[in-house]
Enzyme design. Structure first.
Site, PDB file in Angstrom:
ATOM      1  N   VAL A   1      11.003   5.953   9.068  1.00  0.00           N
ATOM      2  CA  VAL A   1      10.229   7.029   8.455  1.00  0.00           C
ATOM      3  C   VAL A   1       8.797   6.590   8.160  1.00  0.00           C
ATOM      4  CG1 VAL A   1      12.161   8.316   7.465  1.00  0.00           C
ATOM      5  CG2 VAL A   1      11.155   6.439   6.161  1.00  0.00           C
TER       6      VAL A   1
ATOM      7  N   ARG B   1       0.138   6.757   7.223  1.00  0.00           N
ATOM      8  CA  ARG B   1       0.202   6.868   5.759  1.00  0.00           C
ATOM      9  C   ARG B   1      -0.341   8.214   5.274  1.00  0.00           C
ATOM     10  NH1 ARG B   1       1.308   1.818   3.571  1.00  0.00           N
ATOM     11  NH2 ARG B   1       0.524   0.020   4.702  1.00  0.00           N
TER      12      ARG B   1
ATOM     13  N   LYS C   1       0.822  -1.191   0.000  1.00  0.00           N
ATOM     14  CA  LYS C   1       0.000   0.000   0.000  1.00  0.00           C
ATOM     15  C   LYS C   1       0.861   1.249   0.000  1.00  0.00           C
ATOM     16  CE  LYS C   1      -3.405  -2.484   2.725  1.00  0.00           C
ATOM     17  NZ  LYS C   1      -3.867  -2.741   4.062  1.00  0.00           N
TER      18      LYS C   1
ATOM     19  N   ASP D   1       4.110   3.536   6.400  1.00  0.00           N
ATOM     20  CA  ASP D   1       3.359   3.334   7.634  1.00  0.00           C
ATOM     21  C   ASP D   1       4.180   2.663   8.719  1.00  0.00           C
ATOM     22  OD1 ASP D   1       2.037   0.122   7.897  1.00  0.00           O
ATOM     23  OD2 ASP D   1       3.340   0.683   6.238  1.00  0.00           O
TER      24      ASP D   1
ATOM     25  N   LYS E   1      17.069   3.849   1.187  1.00  0.00           N
ATOM     26  CA  LYS E   1      17.663   3.806   2.526  1.00  0.00           C
ATOM     27  C   LYS E   1      18.611   2.613   2.593  1.00  0.00           C
ATOM     28  CE  LYS E   1      15.506   2.666   6.582  1.00  0.00           C
ATOM     29  NZ  LYS E   1      14.583   2.858   7.715  1.00  0.00           N
TER      30      LYS E   1
ATOM     31  N   GLU F   1      14.953  -0.751   0.935  1.00  0.00           N
ATOM     32  CA  GLU F   1      15.833  -1.006   2.077  1.00  0.00           C
ATOM     33  C   GLU F   1      16.645  -2.270   1.819  1.00  0.00           C
ATOM     34  OE1 GLU F   1      14.039   0.332   6.085  1.00  0.00           O
ATOM     35  OE2 GLU F   1      12.314  -0.233   4.859  1.00  0.00           O
TER      36      GLU F   1
ATOM     37  N   GLU G   1       8.040   1.846  -6.104  1.00  0.00           N
ATOM     38  CA  GLU G   1       8.245   1.474  -4.709  1.00  0.00           C
ATOM     39  C   GLU G   1       8.395   2.737  -3.866  1.00  0.00           C
ATOM     40  OE1 GLU G   1       7.758  -0.520  -2.398  1.00  0.00           O
ATOM     41  OE2 GLU G   1       9.356  -1.996  -2.336  1.00  0.00           O
ATOM     42  N   ASP G   2       7.860   2.716  -2.660  1.00  0.00           N
ATOM     43  CA  ASP G   2       7.978   3.874  -1.778  1.00  0.00           C
ATOM     44  C   ASP G   2       9.382   4.008  -1.202  1.00  0.00           C
ATOM     45  OD1 ASP G   2       7.666   1.598  -0.186  1.00  0.00           O
ATOM     46  OD2 ASP G   2       6.080   2.433   1.061  1.00  0.00           O
TER      47      ASP G   2
END
Length: 180
Positions: free
Chosen positions: A154, A166, A44, A160, A131, A103, A99-100
């Protein structure tokens, strides 16, 4: 008391995010002119980023979504589960995974393997946040990176903690007492 009080520091402001989206959209427009890519948002977390990003992609394109999970709380389980598959065939198509945050790379590696098996013509990644962490296992280059961020948990702008935060319009560091 609002959720804004749970944030110790704003990492990216609304204005920073808008500038990143414009720049990434222009790069994708240039690179994919005449190719009609499919932008695949990973639910999400990517929803807000993808919605704003595609406003700045000025070439024919399609969108689709996958819901995948490899996290419980703040930790990656290392096991990727596909909760919602694509409704579009990717065979012979140019795919851009939206992608948000990147990592460890566990989720992305699995999705790339999955899309490769389905015979995508090409697969690239666009991420708002990169990140780098010591346990990164990403086997591919992320072509489109909004910005690198330092270590820290973050939230906001789609990201989230246990499905909360969010809806913040910016990205901020969550105070440790809320996730420790």
């Amino acid at each position: 008391m609002t959720i804004q009080n749970d944030i110790s520091e704003i990492v990216l402001s609304v204005e920073d995010i808008e500038a990143i989206n414009k720049e990434l959209g222009a790069r994708i427009t240039k690179d994919y002119e005449g190719k009609k890519p499919v932008l695949v948002g990973l639910l999400k977390g990517s929803i807000m980023f993808m919605a704003d990003l595609i406003k700045h992609v000025d070439t024919h394109m399609e969108i689709d979504f996958m819901d995948v999970s490899s996290y419980v709380g703040t930790k990656s389980t290392g096991e990727v589960k596909i909760l919602k598959d694509l409704s579009t065939s990717v065979e012979g198509r140019h795919i851009i995974i939206v992608e948000d945050i990147v990592e460890t790379g566990t989720t992305l590696n699995s999705i790339i393997e999955f899309l490769t098996y389905r015979k995508a013509a090409s697969i690239e990644i666009v991420t708002l946040l990169d990140k780098p962490v010591p346990e990164r296992k990403l086997d591919v280059e992320v072509k489109y990176i909004g910005t690198k961020i330092p270590d820290g948990f973050v939230v906001g702008y789609g990201l989230d903690f246990d499905q909360q935060y969010r809806n913040l319009p910016y990205i901020g560091l969550l105070k440790p007492e809320f996730y420790s």
